[in-house]
Design a protein around this motif. Structure first.
Motif: not given
Length: 282
Positions: A77, A80, A82, A255, A259
């Protein structure tokens, strides 16, 4: 060979050459591909993300609990990246277990199909790729990296003090045993006091630097507070002021906060039991 592969200048020609050399000396392509990705990433690291993370998806498999898979989720998280967060149902685990490398989770699968196992090993891998303020969360300097690992191992020592209580069947007896561990003279309190005194007082385990040790502190304090381990006296943790600062600072990172707010909402909708992630979101 491993050292050379992680010190490439990142050009496709160098990556290809070293892959060929690696195969020549007997290393399989499955083992070499992650290092090729890492070499390419080093060329792009000023962008703040691993190259493969921009183009492909990682898959983390772990149970829907805030335990061994959680520091990995924090890193994914925070970076960031994927990734797919595949939460394994306990009833499905017996069928999956024989097909895992060590018969355990978590497992993080790279886009190449290469599977990473063992929580701390995965965390170190990701922490070398995830940047905060332009620096990787796992330091390149050997002495600083040692301090990071030392802090994490110290937190693990605290957790080992808790392990025997998991075998206690009677709920009240279990809560009393855990309360004793975190009392003013308890074994867990004594260890946490030592960690607290050794850490920085600026919201970082290592002063003025964000590292994997901070992520681990956040995870561990939230684990103690969220109710997953029943009977931990949450207020007793407030005495560890430096560690509490680290917990708050990592939890306040946009972030991480985003999350866990999402995860707390998902958890609230999907089950009738306790929402452990509500604690992580605050």
């Amino acid at each position: 060979m491993w050292v050379h592969l992680t010190r490439l200048n990142g050009t496709p020609a160098c990556v290809a050459t070293n892959l060929i050399l690696g195969v020549f000396v007997g290393l399989s392509a499955a083992h070499l591909i992650p290092y090729a990705y890492l070499a390419l990433w080093k060329k792009k690291k000023k962008q703040g993300l691993a190259l493969f993370a921009k183009r492909d998806k990682l898959v983390l498999k772990y149970f829907d609990i805030p335990a061994l898979g959680e520091p990995i989720r924090v890193l994914l998280a925070l970076g960031e990246l994927d990734w797919d967060d595949e939460r394994v149902e306990f009833e499905d685990w017996p069928k999956m277990k024989p097909n895992t490398k060590w018969g355990q989770l978590p497992v993080l699968t790279l886009p190449s199909g290469f599977e990473l196992t063992q929580t701390k090993a995965i965390c170190r891998y990701l922490a070398k790729l995830v940047l905060v303020d332009g620096a990787p969360l796992y330091p390149a300097e050997a002495d600083v990296a040692f301090v990071v690992d030392e802090f994490i191992d110290a937190f693990e020592d605290v957790q080992r003090k808790i392990f025997p209580t998991m075998k206690i069947a009677d709920p009240l007896e279990k809560e009393r045993a855990r309360a004793a561990l975190f009392a003013s003279e308890g074994d867990c309190t004594a260890l946490l006091e030592k960690i607290d005194r050794t850490s920085g007082d600026d919201g970082s385990m290592i002063p003025f630097r964000t590292t994997l040790a901070d992520v681990w502190c956040f995870f561990f304090f939230k684990l103690l507070k969220c109710g997953f381990l029943e009977g931990i006296p949450v207020k007793a943790l407030d005495r560890h002021t430096n560690l509490s600062k680290v917990e708050r600072r990592i939890g306040d990172m946009p972030q991480v906060k985003a999350y866990y707010r999402r995860q707390a909402a998902i958890s609230a909708e999907s089950n009738d039991g306790p929402n452990f992630y509500a604690t992580f979101a605050h």
